[in-house]
Every structure is written in C-alpha cells, then in structure tokens.
Design a protein around this motif. Structure first.
Motif, PDB file in Angstrom:
ATOM      1  N   LEU B  73      -4.265   7.105 -71.222  1.00  0.00           N
ATOM      2  CA  LEU B  73      -4.277   5.989 -72.167  1.00  0.00           C
ATOM      3  C   LEU B  73      -2.846   5.598 -72.564  1.00  0.00           C
ATOM      4  CD1 LEU B  73      -6.177   4.215 -73.956  1.00  0.00           C
ATOM      5  CD2 LEU B  73      -5.795   5.887 -75.771  1.00  0.00           C
ATOM      6  N   ASN B  74      -2.013   6.596 -72.861  1.00  0.00           N
ATOM      7  CA  ASN B  74      -0.621   6.305 -73.218  1.00  0.00           C
ATOM      8  C   ASN B  74       0.072   5.520 -72.107  1.00  0.00           C
ATOM      9  OD1 ASN B  74      -0.831   7.712 -75.618  1.00  0.00           O
ATOM     10  ND2 ASN B  74      -0.008   9.607 -74.773  1.00  0.00           N
ATOM     11  N   SER B  75      -0.119   5.973 -70.874  1.00  0.00           N
ATOM     12  CA  SER B  75       0.505   5.295 -69.745  1.00  0.00           C
ATOM     13  C   SER B  75       0.033   3.853 -69.645  1.00  0.00           C
ATOM     14  CB  SER B  75       0.182   6.023 -68.434  1.00  0.00           C
ATOM     15  OG  SER B  75       1.146   6.995 -68.177  1.00  0.00           O
ATOM     16  N   VAL B  76      -1.285   3.655 -69.830  1.00  0.00           N
ATOM     17  CA  VAL B  76      -1.832   2.307 -69.736  1.00  0.00           C
ATOM     18  C   VAL B  76      -1.254   1.417 -70.837  1.00  0.00           C
ATOM     19  CG1 VAL B  76      -3.931   0.928 -69.976  1.00  0.00           C
ATOM     20  CG2 VAL B  76      -3.972   2.999 -68.604  1.00  0.00           C
ATOM     21  N   ILE B  77      -1.251   1.920 -72.077  1.00  0.00           N
ATOM     22  CA  ILE B  77      -0.746   1.123 -73.202  1.00  0.00           C
ATOM     23  C   ILE B  77       0.717   0.743 -72.970  1.00  0.00           C
ATOM     24  CG2 ILE B  77      -0.115   1.209 -75.652  1.00  0.00           C
ATOM     25  CD1 ILE B  77      -2.579   2.985 -76.089  1.00  0.00           C
ATOM     26  N   ILE B  78       1.521   1.741 -72.630  1.00  0.00           N
ATOM     27  CA  ILE B  78       2.953   1.482 -72.486  1.00  0.00           C
ATOM     28  C   ILE B  78       3.219   0.549 -71.305  1.00  0.00           C
ATOM     29  CG2 ILE B  78       5.176   2.555 -71.943  1.00  0.00           C
ATOM     30  CD1 ILE B  78       4.186   4.975 -73.631  1.00  0.00           C
ATOM     31  N   ALA B  79       2.604   0.848 -70.150  1.00  0.00           N
ATOM     32  CA  ALA B  79       2.875   0.019 -68.963  1.00  0.00           C
ATOM     33  C   ALA B  79       2.383  -1.409 -69.188  1.00  0.00           C
ATOM     34  CB  ALA B  79       2.223   0.636 -67.730  1.00  0.00           C
ATOM     35  N   ALA B  80       1.221  -1.559 -69.833  1.00  0.00           N
ATOM     36  CA  ALA B  80       0.689  -2.906 -70.056  1.00  0.00           C
ATOM     37  C   ALA B  80       1.587  -3.688 -71.011  1.00  0.00           C
ATOM     38  CB  ALA B  80      -0.735  -2.821 -70.606  1.00  0.00           C
ATOM     39  N   ALA B  81       1.992  -3.044 -72.102  1.00  0.00           N
ATOM     40  CA  ALA B  81       2.845  -3.737 -73.070  1.00  0.00           C
ATOM     41  C   ALA B  81       4.190  -4.107 -72.447  1.00  0.00           C
ATOM     42  CB  ALA B  81       3.069  -2.849 -74.299  1.00  0.00           C
ATOM     43  N   VAL B  82       4.777  -3.170 -71.727  1.00  0.00           N
ATOM     44  CA  VAL B  82       6.071  -3.438 -71.088  1.00  0.00           C
ATOM     45  C   VAL B  82       5.942  -4.610 -70.105  1.00  0.00           C
ATOM     46  CG1 VAL B  82       7.761  -2.492 -69.456  1.00  0.00           C
ATOM     47  CG2 VAL B  82       7.023  -1.122 -71.395  1.00  0.00           C
ATOM     48  N   TYR B 140       5.657   4.894 -79.331  1.00  0.00           N
ATOM     49  CA  TYR B 140       5.412   3.848 -78.336  1.00  0.00           C
ATOM     50  C   TYR B 140       6.573   2.865 -78.317  1.00  0.00           C
ATOM     51  CZ  TYR B 140       0.501   5.233 -77.718  1.00  0.00           C
ATOM     52  OH  TYR B 140      -0.657   5.906 -77.427  1.00  0.00           O
ATOM     53  N   GLN B 141       7.023   2.447 -79.514  1.00  0.00           N
ATOM     54  CA  GLN B 141       8.084   1.429 -79.512  1.00  0.00           C
ATOM     55  C   GLN B 141       9.371   1.945 -78.870  1.00  0.00           C
ATOM     56  OE1 GLN B 141       6.784   2.761 -82.258  1.00  0.00           O
ATOM     57  NE2 GLN B 141       8.128   2.729 -84.031  1.00  0.00           N
ATOM     58  N   GLY B 142       9.615   3.267 -79.016  1.00  0.00           N
ATOM     59  CA  GLY B 142      10.786   3.843 -78.359  1.00  0.00           C
ATOM     60  C   GLY B 142      10.703   3.737 -76.841  1.00  0.00           C
ATOM     61  N   MET B 143       9.482   3.764 -76.328  1.00  0.00           N
ATOM     62  CA  MET B 143       9.276   3.623 -74.884  1.00  0.00           C
ATOM     63  C   MET B 143       9.265   2.155 -74.467  1.00  0.00           C
ATOM     64  SD  MET B 143       9.002   6.419 -73.147  1.00  0.00           S
ATOM     65  CE  MET B 143       8.218   5.741 -71.676  1.00  0.00           C
ATOM     66  N   ILE B 144       8.757   1.287 -75.348  1.00  0.00           N
ATOM     67  CA  ILE B 144       8.514  -0.102 -74.944  1.00  0.00           C
ATOM     68  C   ILE B 144       9.727  -1.005 -75.183  1.00  0.00           C
ATOM     69  CG2 ILE B 144       7.127  -2.155 -75.426  1.00  0.00           C
ATOM     70  CD1 ILE B 144       4.808  -0.164 -76.115  1.00  0.00           C
ATOM     71  N   VAL B 145      10.253  -0.995 -76.401  1.00  0.00           N
ATOM     72  CA  VAL B 145      11.278  -1.983 -76.770  1.00  0.00           C
ATOM     73  C   VAL B 145      12.515  -1.961 -75.854  1.00  0.00           C
ATOM     74  CG1 VAL B 145      12.789  -2.792 -78.622  1.00  0.00           C
ATOM     75  CG2 VAL B 145      10.438  -2.118 -79.130  1.00  0.00           C
ATOM     76  N   PRO B 146      13.100  -0.782 -75.564  1.00  0.00           N
ATOM     77  CA  PRO B 146      14.301  -0.821 -74.713  1.00  0.00           C
ATOM     78  C   PRO B 146      14.039  -1.327 -73.299  1.00  0.00           C
ATOM     79  CG  PRO B 146      14.129   1.283 -75.849  1.00  0.00           C
ATOM     80  CD  PRO B 146      12.829   0.569 -76.052  1.00  0.00           C
ATOM     81  N   ASP B 219       6.417  15.163 -77.943  1.00  0.00           N
ATOM     82  CA  ASP B 219       5.094  15.493 -78.457  1.00  0.00           C
ATOM     83  C   ASP B 219       4.052  15.295 -77.348  1.00  0.00           C
ATOM     84  OD1 ASP B 219       2.670  15.666 -79.656  1.00  0.00           O
ATOM     85  OD2 ASP B 219       2.984  14.016 -81.077  1.00  0.00           O
ATOM     86  N   PRO B 220       3.395  16.373 -76.907  1.00  0.00           N
ATOM     87  CA  PRO B 220       2.435  16.266 -75.800  1.00  0.00           C
ATOM     88  C   PRO B 220       1.363  15.196 -76.021  1.00  0.00           C
ATOM     89  CG  PRO B 220       2.825  18.552 -76.322  1.00  0.00           C
ATOM     90  CD  PRO B 220       3.549  17.751 -77.368  1.00  0.00           C
ATOM     91  N   GLN B 221       1.041  14.896 -77.279  1.00  0.00           N
ATOM     92  CA  GLN B 221       0.064  13.844 -77.577  1.00  0.00           C
ATOM     93  C   GLN B 221       0.518  12.485 -77.044  1.00  0.00           C
ATOM     94  OE1 GLN B 221      -2.882  13.625 -79.373  1.00  0.00           O
ATOM     95  NE2 GLN B 221      -3.076  15.842 -79.538  1.00  0.00           N
ATOM     96  N   LEU B 222       1.839  12.312 -76.980  1.00  0.00           N
ATOM     97  CA  LEU B 222       2.373  11.003 -76.605  1.00  0.00           C
ATOM     98  C   LEU B 222       2.841  10.930 -75.156  1.00  0.00           C
ATOM     99  CD1 LEU B 222       4.302  10.281 -79.882  1.00  0.00           C
ATOM    100  CD2 LEU B 222       2.473   8.877 -78.949  1.00  0.00           C
ATOM    101  N   PHE B 223       2.729  12.046 -74.449  1.00  0.00           N
ATOM    102  CA  PHE B 223       3.175  12.070 -73.052  1.00  0.00           C
ATOM    103  C   PHE B 223       2.533  10.952 -72.244  1.00  0.00           C
ATOM    104  CE2 PHE B 223       4.434  16.797 -72.270  1.00  0.00           C
ATOM    105  CZ  PHE B 223       5.471  16.632 -73.162  1.00  0.00           C
ATOM    106  N   THR B 224       3.306  10.435 -71.286  1.00  0.00           N
ATOM    107  CA  THR B 224       2.711   9.563 -70.272  1.00  0.00           C
ATOM    108  C   THR B 224       2.293  10.455 -69.099  1.00  0.00           C
ATOM    109  OG1 THR B 224       4.889   9.210 -69.334  1.00  0.00           O
ATOM    110  CG2 THR B 224       4.108   7.571 -70.903  1.00  0.00           C
ATOM    111  N   LEU B 225       1.600   9.864 -68.139  1.00  0.00           N
ATOM    112  CA  LEU B 225       1.052  10.672 -67.044  1.00  0.00           C
ATOM    113  C   LEU B 225       2.084  11.489 -66.256  1.00  0.00           C
ATOM    114  CD1 LEU B 225      -1.898   8.725 -65.448  1.00  0.00           C
ATOM    115  CD2 LEU B 225      -1.900  11.049 -66.301  1.00  0.00           C
ATOM    116  N   PRO B 226       3.214  10.896 -65.839  1.00  0.00           N
ATOM    117  CA  PRO B 226       4.154  11.708 -65.051  1.00  0.00           C
ATOM    118  C   PRO B 226       4.594  12.954 -65.805  1.00  0.00           C
ATOM    119  CG  PRO B 226       4.827   9.406 -65.048  1.00  0.00           C
ATOM    120  CD  PRO B 226       3.695   9.515 -65.999  1.00  0.00           C
TER     121      PRO B 226
END
Lengths: 299, 275
Positions: B73-82, B140-146, B219-226
C-alpha cells in the motif's frame, strides 16, 4: 498601445512563474539548496546527536580520502566494475539490437521478453540472483552439468563482484538495446544497398555501415553506462546486507558514502567530501569519453 | 546462394532464442520457487515444475507477515502521488519554458539542464538533513515532495511543447480562455502520448527506488516494497520460497503496466535517450 503591451508582458510573466512555482520550489529546496549545502558539509565535521552541529575542518575531509584504505578498495572495485560492465553491456546491446533489426518474424515477442529485466526492480533482481547464486543453487547446478567449475558466488571475495557484474550486464543491456533499436530505424536503406553493390556480406555491412553510423548513439550509451555504473549501490547493498562484504569485495564508492553518512557517527562531512570526489570522477570519465569518441570520428 | 541466406537466418534465430532463454530463466526459476514447499527448496532439486505445488508461500507473506500488505500500500500511495504530481508539475514547467516569454527564462532553462548532470549522491546527504530539519523523515511527504518534479521530464515536456501547433492555443485564446484554461483544457489533453511515456518512467522509478526510502524511512510501518523486501530477506534468510513469492508480488504490477503501455515505453526511451 505600449501600456497594453507591458500589461500583457506582466500577465505572461505572472502566469509563467505560477506555472513554474512547484518546480522552482522543489528545485531550490531539494536540489540547488542541497548542492550548496553539500559544499558546506564537505568542509565541516557534522555531529548529528541531539541538535545537529557543524565544526569547520577545512580540507581535512578531502585529505582523509588519501589515507582511507576502505576508500581505496571501494574505488578500485568501482573502477573494475565500470571498466568491465560498460563495454560488455554496450556490445551486448548493439548485437541484440542488430539481431532484432534483421527483419525476422517474432521480433516483437523477443523485444518484450528481452526488456523484462529492465522493468524489474534492482531489489527483486538481486534477490532472484542471490537465490540462483546459492552454493547449492541453479547456476552451480548448470555449471556442474556442463562440466564447468562451480563457485561460492556469494561468499568468495574473488568472485562476489563478478556475480554482480554478470547480473547487471544482463539487466542493463536491454535498456540500451532499445536506444540502439530506435537509432537503427534511422539508417537509410541506400547505405546498405550501396554496400551490397560493393559486394559486402552481412558481417561487413554491420561493421562498415551500421557501427560507424551508430557512433553518436554509442557515445551516448557509453556515457549513460558510465554514469550508471559509477553509482552502483542497490545490488552491492542487498548482496552484502549493507556491509560491502565478503571481505570488502563488493564495497563500492556509493556504498561507502552511505556507510559513512548514515551508519558511522561523526563522518557525514567526510561522506559529503567522498560524494564530491565521486561526482568529479564521473565528470572526468564522461569528458574523457567525449574526447575519445570525437577523436575517433575524425577518421 | 539461397541456402546460405537460410543458414544465416537460422543462426540469427538461434541467437534470439538462446538469449530469450537466458532472459527468462531467472524469472521462471523465481516463479517456480515461489510455488514450492520449503522442503523442496532445501532439498536442492533442480526442477522447474514444483513437485508439490503450493500457494502457502503467498498465503504466508500476506497473512502471517502483516506488514507486507502495508508495504504494498505504501508503495502504491507514494508511486501514484509522485506520478500524478510529476505529470502536472513537469508539464506546467515545460510549457512555461517552451511557450511563455518572461524574464529569467533562459537562465532557468540552463539551470534545469545543469541539474540533470548532478549525481544523486551529492544531494543525498544534505537532503537527509533538510528533511530531518523539516521533521519529514519517516513520512509520505518526505518521500513524495522532493521527487515531485524531475528535470529530465521538464526538459522532455519543453521539447514536446515547442513542437506543439500554436494555432490551437490561439483559437482558444480568441474564444476567451485564459492561460490556465488553455493549458488544462487544450494543451494537456493533447499531450497524452508524452504524458503516458513520462508516467511509466516516473512510476517505475518511484516503485523500484531503493536508496531514497532506505535513507528516509526507518519505521517498518512506512517501508516501501523494495525496503520491505530487503528486511524480509534478513528476517527469513533461508526461506527463499517466501522471498521469491514476495518478489513475484512486487514485480506483477510493473508487468501489467508494461503490457498495457508497451508502445509508449519504447517511445519514451527514444525520447529521453536516443537523440
């Protein structure tokens, strides 16, 4: 008249910066700002405990590179990796593209199949290959079956980096193959027809028409290959669980930068200096390649 | 003469088929391992067809390993938003640089070209410190915004819009549309092929990225798939059946996207690369 013109100009400038504002925001905060910040860091000792503090150390971080055995090992591994992988993947890409362009049936199918590794994430590919490189794994079984020596791919310092090389040539070549394929479509048929009239066979046509015509593309592919291979990280990290082992044999410059920045305390400034050294190396390699290929094309 | 051509062709086919096999074997081997029992994995039999076909590995990663669906789910959210943000912002920037006259246009374009040549390792450490200062590590924003813009695709969109027929915009302007209206209602819908190519590359880049999440997320809760996959490997070090099942789940979405957008892919590569 003049007034409406300036009014229009103002409006256009306004909408231009409105359109550019998200890009400018990210550019300043996460790209250009950090580049300036990186210069600052490279001349400082950074302490991350509690509140981050910086201590000016001049050129110490750069001087330290020369005394760092692991930096030398990482550099040597990276150079070896670049020197072997770039030519191999370029030649493989060219051969695959030329074969795919020969007008055979089923090209589309082969193209899709070949492209699979390029789509797949480096994390997944590395895990699949670690599974196959297992001492009791598929690759050793195949080698044994055809009478070749088997290796401890993951654990032997003499072969671990080769294992990553093989995997990456396999996974990157198809990407460059597609670039070559696009360029091959542009070669005018008349060139081949002329060569045929001169009695050239298939190999001569490839060597005397295709290869020279593709020289600018080859130059691009080599530069992209250099940039990519110098930055090897994911595969080494996953392969060695972050250590660069066995016995530093898969330690690359970027992995070392990562370790100094985020795994050992108090060496973030040094890591920034190493990152600059890497950027300069990539720049030099790229310029050198440009120069060499230009000289070549004089002939 | 004719026979000679036949041999040449046959030889080419052999090359093609052999290389196709070399390409496919790792995937087939991983796929087959993901359906094998641990017993068979450990015994070291080299059969591509599982002796005892099982779905347990997939069940295990989705049911027992609670975090796995979360990583997906994290991967999907981040990749989709990016992806969405990149499409929008890169096109807007590319359009402004291609079509609008304003002070600063040329230096800005040169800066974007220069940024293309800076290796990520230079900005990686300062980026971490900036995100830390903003309190955006592990978010999420740390992953997405930059990563919500990309200089390569700003450049690509600029090239695309420069060759875009001006008449359509002029007609829209006469109809009373403003800049924003022209851009969103006329220009953007017509840029679909360029956007599709861009979407695939941005999505894949984000989906497959390893280094950025490794640095930003702890935080493992926020990990993406890789990242999850990598920690998974550490945890289940000799359970290659689970690891391969997880790898297959990870690869599937990209394959689906690729099959649907295959032709844009090739176009996109020759767009960003080639010439």
């Amino acid at each position: 008249m003049k007034q409406t013109l300036t009014k229009k100009m103002w409006r256009e400038t306004g909408s231009a910066y409105l359109f550019l504002s998200p890009a400018l925001f990210v550019l300043l905060l996460f790209i250009i700002g950090p580049i300036v910040f990186a210069v600052f860091l490279a001349f400082h000792k950074v302490q991350l405990l509690g509140t981050t503090s910086f201590e000016f150390v001049g050129l110490d971080n750069f001087a330290r590179i020369a005394d760092d055995t692991r930096a030398k090992i990482a550099l040597w591994n990276t150079l070896k990796y670049v020197a072997i992988v770039v030519p191999c993947q370029t030649i493989l890409a060219l051969v695959l593209a030329a074969t795919l362009n020969a007008g055979l049936k089923g090209e589309k199918f082969f193209r899709i199949v070949y492209f699979l590794p390029t789509l797949t994430s480096s994390a997944v590919l590395t895990l699949i290959f670690m599974w196959m490189y297992n001492q009791n794994g598929l690759i050793n079984h195949v080698l044994e079956a055809v009478g070749l020596p088997t290796y401890n791919w993951l654990g032997d310092p003499d072969v671990a980096l080769n294992a990553i090389m093989i995997m990456n040539i396999w996974s990157t070549a198809p990407y460059f193959m597609v670039i070559y394929l696009a360029a091959l479509q542009d070669i005018p048929d008349s060139l081949y027809e002329a060569a045929e009239l001169d009695g050239a066979n298939a190999w001569q046509k490839f060597w005397h028409v295709t290869v020279p015509y593709l020289r600018p593309v080859t130059s691009f592919v080599v530069v992209m290959g250099l940039i990519g291979t110098f930055q090897l990280f994911d595969q080494s990290y996953i392969f060695s669980a972050g250590s660069g082992g066995p016995n530093n044999s898969t330690l690359t410059v970027v992995l070392l930068i990562y370790q100094y920045a985020f795994k050992t305390l108090g060496t973030m400034g040094y890591a920034a200096a190493l990152a600059f050294a890497l950027a300069i190396m990539i720049l030099i390699a790229t310029l050198l390649q440009r120069k060499l290929s230009k000289e070549e094309s004089l002939y | 003469m004719k026979r000679k051509i036949g041999i040449g062709k046959a030889l080419l086919y052999v090359v093609l088929v052999v290389y196709a096999i070399i390409t496919l074997i790792p995937f087939l081997w991983a796929l087959s391992s993901s359906f094998k029992t641990l017993e068979e994995i450990v015994s070291g039999t080299m059969s591509f067809i599982p002796k005892q076909f099982t779905f347990d590995n997939y069940k295990q990663i989705f049911v027992e390993q609670e975090l796995f669906p979360r990583w997906l789910l994290n991967s999907v959210i981040i990749a989709a938003a990016v992806t969405v943000l990149n499409l929008l912002f890169n096109s807007m920037a590319g359009y402004a640089l291609a079509r609008l006259q304003f002070p600063g246009r040329k230096p800005l374009f040169l800066i974007i070209l220069a940024v293309l040549m800076i290796p990520a390792q230079v900005t990686m450490i300062p980026n971490y410190l900036i995100l830390k200062q903003l309190g955006w590590l592990n978010s999420y924003q740390g992953m997405i915004v930059p990563t919500m813009i990309n200089a390569t695709f700003i450049f690509m969109m600029r090239q695309f819009f420069i060759n875009f027929p001006r008449e359509l915009e002029e007609a829209a302007e006469l109809d009373g549309l403003g800049r924003l209206g022209i851009f969103f209602r006329i220009v953007l819908p017509l840029a679909r092929p360029a956007l599709a190519a861009q979407a695939i590359f941005v999505f894949m880049g984000s989906w497959n990225d390893f280094m950025r999440p490794l640095i930003i997320l702890s935080d493992p809760q926020l990990f993406t798939l890789p990242l999850g996959l990598n920690s998974f490997k550490g945890q289940y070090i000799s359970y290659w059946n689970y690891i391969m099942a997880a790898s297959m789940v990870f690869t599937l979405p990209v394959l689906v996207i690729y099959t649907f957008f295959n032709r844009y892919f090739i176009k996109g590569i020759s767009f960003t690369g080639g010439k």
